[in-house]
Motif scaffolding. Sequence first.
Motif: not given
Length: 340
Positions: A14-15, A26
Motif C-alpha cells: 500500500p501507499g 494512495s
Amino acid sequence: MIRNDVSAIPAYIPGRAVPDALKLSSNEAAHPPLPSAIEAMTEAARTANRYPDMGVVALKAELSDALGLTPEKIAVGCGSSALCQQIVQATCKAGDEVIFAWRSFEAYPIFCLVVGANPVMVPLDDNHRHDLDAMAAAVTDRTRLIFVCNPNNPTGTNITEDEFTAFMDRIPDDIVVVLDEAYIEYVRDENNPVSTELLDRYPNLVGMRTFSKAYGLAGVRIGYAFGNPQIIDAVNRMALPFSVNAVGQAGALASLAAADELLQRTDEAVEQREALIARIPEAVESQTNFVWIPTTRAREFAEALAERGVLIRAFDEGVRVTVTTGEELNQFLTAWDDVQ
C-alpha cells in the motif's frame, strides 16, 4: 502444507503512511465523508452485533437507479479490488491467461497468481497509454480475461471510446473484458468510453467502479461491478459471505443520495492536477486524481520528499502524486523544488 507456488505471489504494497506527513501516495480523497454519510455509518455501527445484509439489496437498488441497470446486473464487493479477484476466480483456472497493460494496477498480477492463472503484461505505449493493438494481439486460446484500467493507474492516461470499441470488436465474445473505471468521476475528456453505454453492444463487457476515491469511503471498502447477469452471478458466487460490511453499505447509500455534492469535490482535484501538470514539464496529462511523473530517480525523489514530510508513490519508471487541495499541492511543490 502450503501450495508450493504461494511464495512466488508478491505481496500488495500500500501507499506509505507516516504520522504527521502529507500523504499523497494512495490516491485518497483529502476530504472526509459528508456529515450525512458519517451519521449513517455511525448509526449502522450501533447494530454491529448483527450480520450485514449479505445481498446488499438496498445499495443494489440505489445503484440500479443510478446506473440505469436492473439489480441482477450489479455486484457489490469489499472494494473493487475484491471484485477484481472474484472475476479472476470466476473466469480462470490454473494455466489460463489474463491480459492487462503494464504498468497498471499493482494488484492485477496478484489476483492472477492466487488462482494459478498466468498474467500477460503488455507494455504501455511511448505515451504511457494502453497499447490496445498489442493487447488484442496478445490474445491466445488460453485467454479468459482482460483488464483495461481506464483511466490507468498509475499513469493517469485514458483511451477514447473509438479506440476501445475498435479493441472490443477484435476480442472474441467468450473472453470477459473488465473496464476498470475506479477514477471515472475525475474524467473530463468527452471522448472517454463509459461502460454503462456499451454493455448492450458487448455482452462480455463488465464495468467496475468504487466508492473509495471520489466518494471518500476508502476506509470502509465498497466497490461495484455491472454487466451481463450470467457473469455477475458467477462473480457473486466467488464472494466471501458477508464481505460487504454494514457500515460501508450505510455510508455508500448516504453518499449516493448526495452524489451531486460529493462530485463537486472532484472539480477541486481536477483544478489542482492541471496546476501540477503546468508546473512540472515532465508530468503526464491525467484524467484522475493523481499525476504521473516519469523519472529514473523515482526512489531517490520519494525518499528525499519523505524526509521533508511529503509521501508519494515510487515505481521503477516514475512517481505518482495524488492531487487534492491547493494547500497540499503547494506543500508538495515546495518540497519537490527543494529536492531537484
